[in-house]
Design an enzyme around this catalytic site. Structure first.
Site, PDB file in Angstrom:
ATOM      1  N   ILE A 179       0.846  -1.201   0.000  1.00 25.30           N
ATOM      2  CA  ILE A 179       0.000   0.000   0.000  1.00 25.30           C
ATOM      3  C   ILE A 179       0.880   1.251   0.000  1.00 25.30           C
ATOM      4  O   ILE A 179       1.799   1.372   0.817  1.00 25.30           O
ATOM      5  CB  ILE A 179      -0.923   0.021   1.232  1.00 25.30           C
ATOM      6  N   GLU A 191       1.668  -3.698   5.715  1.00 23.94           N
ATOM      7  CA  GLU A 191       0.816  -3.359   4.574  1.00 23.94           C
ATOM      8  C   GLU A 191       1.226  -4.101   3.300  1.00 23.94           C
ATOM      9  O   GLU A 191       0.873  -3.702   2.199  1.00 23.94           O
ATOM     10  CB  GLU A 191       0.834  -1.845   4.324  1.00 23.94           C
TER      11      GLU A 191
END
Length: 208
Positions: A91, A133
């Site tokens: 991300i 992430e």
């Protein structure tokens, strides 16, 4: 006395039969109880195995399960001379999400992304959370070009899709198994590809 002996014999036979019958019933009850306990143990073992291979936040497979799946694909590729590919997904600027909205929203975004990745993949693919992430998708029987197309479709759908909590984009690194690759080398190649996506401005796909 003969009649008495005969009556006694009948009574004893009845008693023995009744005793054996009751004993058999007890055995059946014990066997049923044992079978029930065995089934409970099997179910508990399945649950424990699921817990050991599942990421608790997203419900995806965890890194341990991911590594096992990649090793399986390596062995299969060696045996059947087929290829498979990996997508390493990160991300973009996830720290900003946590800093702006707080960690509960950050967790919700991770969960939402996990669901989107599962929707985007095929039945035979494996979606796993690497940690933080970072996510990885194993694409069996998928060459480099096909993997790049899949990665680009995922990137676009995440970029232009609707989000409940906070909009995000992702950078993706793509790598494909080659005959001399091992687990460590595949991870390294995927990392290199992801690094190029990050250096290239993020929200893009790079192939190693």
């Amino acid at each position: 006395s003969v009649v008495f002996s005969y009556m006694l014999l009948l009574y004893l036979n009845k008693f023995v039969i009744l005793f054996l019958y009751c004993d058999e019933m007890k055995k059946r009850n014990i066997m049923k109880e044992v079978e029930g306990k065995q089934q409970e143990l099997l179910e508990l073992n399945t649950q424990l195995k699921e817990l050991a291979t599942t990421d608790p936040l997203t419900g995806l497979k965890n890194r341990r399960c991911l590594q096992e799946k990649i090793m399986e694909n390596i062995e299969l590729s060696k045996k059947e001379h087929c290829s498979f590919s990996l997508l390493l997904i990160d991300i973009d600027f996830f720290k900003r999400v946590n800093d702006t909205y707080g960690h509960p929203i950050g967790d919700a975004v991770l969960q939402e992304l996990a669901m989107k990745l599962q929707v985007e993949t095929r039945t035979q693919d494996l979606v796993a959370r690497m940690g933080g992430e970072e996510f990885m998708i194993v694409l069996p029987n998928t060459n480099k070009e096909h993997a790049r197309v899949i990665a680009e479709r995922i990137r676009l759908n995440i970029d232009h899709g609707s989000w409940k909590h906070a909009r995000i984009t992702v950078s993706i690194g793509v790598t494909t198994y080659e005959h001399d690759d091992n687990l460590s080398k595949l991870f390294s190649k995927a990392d290199d590809a992801l690094y190029r996506s990050k250096k290239g401005g993020r929200n893009c796909v790079s192939v190693s």
